[in-house]
Scaffold this motif. Structure first.
Motif, PDB file in Angstrom:
ATOM      1  N   LEU A  14       0.887  -1.466  -0.544  1.00 35.84           N
ATOM      2  CA  LEU A  14       0.045  -0.405   0.212  1.00 35.84           C
ATOM      3  C   LEU A  14       1.120   0.866   0.519  1.00 35.84           C
ATOM      4  O   LEU A  14       0.501   2.366  -0.773  1.00 35.84           O
ATOM      5  CB  LEU A  14      -0.732   0.132   1.027  1.00 35.84           C
ATOM      6  N   PHE A  15       1.725   1.346   0.527  1.00 37.28           N
ATOM      7  CA  PHE A  15       2.557   2.051   0.995  1.00 37.28           C
ATOM      8  C   PHE A  15       3.395   2.351  -0.897  1.00 37.28           C
ATOM      9  O   PHE A  15       3.423   3.621  -1.292  1.00 37.28           O
ATOM     10  CB  PHE A  15       4.071   2.253   1.896  1.00 37.28           C
ATOM     11  N   ASP A  19       2.904   5.619  -3.114  1.00 36.82           N
ATOM     12  CA  ASP A  19       3.673   6.438  -3.465  1.00 36.82           C
ATOM     13  C   ASP A  19       4.193   6.819  -4.847  1.00 36.82           C
ATOM     14  O   ASP A  19       4.306   7.619  -5.647  1.00 36.82           O
ATOM     15  CB  ASP A  19       4.640   5.785  -2.704  1.00 36.82           C
ATOM     16  N   TYR A  20       3.660   5.843  -5.788  1.00 36.86           N
ATOM     17  CA  TYR A  20       4.001   5.628  -7.189  1.00 36.86           C
ATOM     18  C   TYR A  20       2.891   6.246  -7.706  1.00 36.86           C
ATOM     19  O   TYR A  20       2.986   7.105  -8.545  1.00 36.86           O
ATOM     20  CB  TYR A  20       3.566   3.958  -7.264  1.00 36.86           C
ATOM     21  N   ILE A  41      -4.057   5.177   5.397  1.00 34.88           N
ATOM     22  CA  ILE A  41      -2.787   4.207   5.049  1.00 34.88           C
ATOM     23  C   ILE A  41      -3.659   3.087   6.755  1.00 34.88           C
ATOM     24  O   ILE A  41      -4.414   1.715   6.053  1.00 34.88           O
ATOM     25  CB  ILE A  41      -1.676   4.294   5.499  1.00 34.88           C
ATOM     26  N   LYS A  42      -4.125   3.170   7.550  1.00 35.20           N
ATOM     27  CA  LYS A  42      -4.759   2.861   8.624  1.00 35.20           C
ATOM     28  C   LYS A  42      -5.990   2.071   8.566  1.00 35.20           C
ATOM     29  O   LYS A  42      -7.221   1.154   7.882  1.00 35.20           O
ATOM     30  CB  LYS A  42      -4.856   3.498   9.724  1.00 35.20           C
ATOM     31  N   SER A  43      -7.165   2.892   6.935  1.00 33.71           N
ATOM     32  CA  SER A  43      -8.199   2.751   7.082  1.00 33.71           C
ATOM     33  C   SER A  43      -8.703   1.535   5.966  1.00 33.71           C
ATOM     34  O   SER A  43      -9.062   0.330   5.855  1.00 33.71           O
ATOM     35  CB  SER A  43      -9.741   4.010   6.713  1.00 33.71           C
ATOM     36  N   SER A  44      -7.408   2.181   5.145  1.00 34.16           N
ATOM     37  CA  SER A  44      -7.489   1.274   3.219  1.00 34.16           C
ATOM     38  C   SER A  44      -7.071  -0.210   4.341  1.00 34.16           C
ATOM     39  O   SER A  44      -7.504  -1.111   3.571  1.00 34.16           O
ATOM     40  CB  SER A  44      -6.380   1.350   2.381  1.00 34.16           C
TER      41      SER A  44
END
Length: 67
Positions: A14-15, A19-20, A41-44
């Motif tokens: 995910l990071f 970023d991409y 990020i957390k909810s995803s």
């Protein structure tokens, strides 16, 4: 040939994708609310861990982004 997903956590994937592509492009490529409405990020991660079809789409997009 080594599996490119081997050793990668969902969080790492995910990071990389955020970023991409950024949240906007990610939301356009995979139409799920956790990417389009107040993304984090957390909810995803919470959603993707409970939703196998969405996780599969994220993993496929990750593999695509590596090429």
């Amino acid at each position: 040939m080594k599996d490119p997903l081997e050793g990668k956590t969902l969080q790492m994937i995910l990071f990389h994708l955020v970023d991409y592509y950024g949240w906007d492009q990610l939301g356009l490529r995979i139409r799920i609310k956790c990417f389009t409405h107040n993304p984090s990020i957390k909810s995803s991660l919470t959603f993707l861990r409970k939703t196998p079809w969405a996780r599969k789409k994220v993993e496929e997009l990750y593999l695509e982004s590596l090429n």
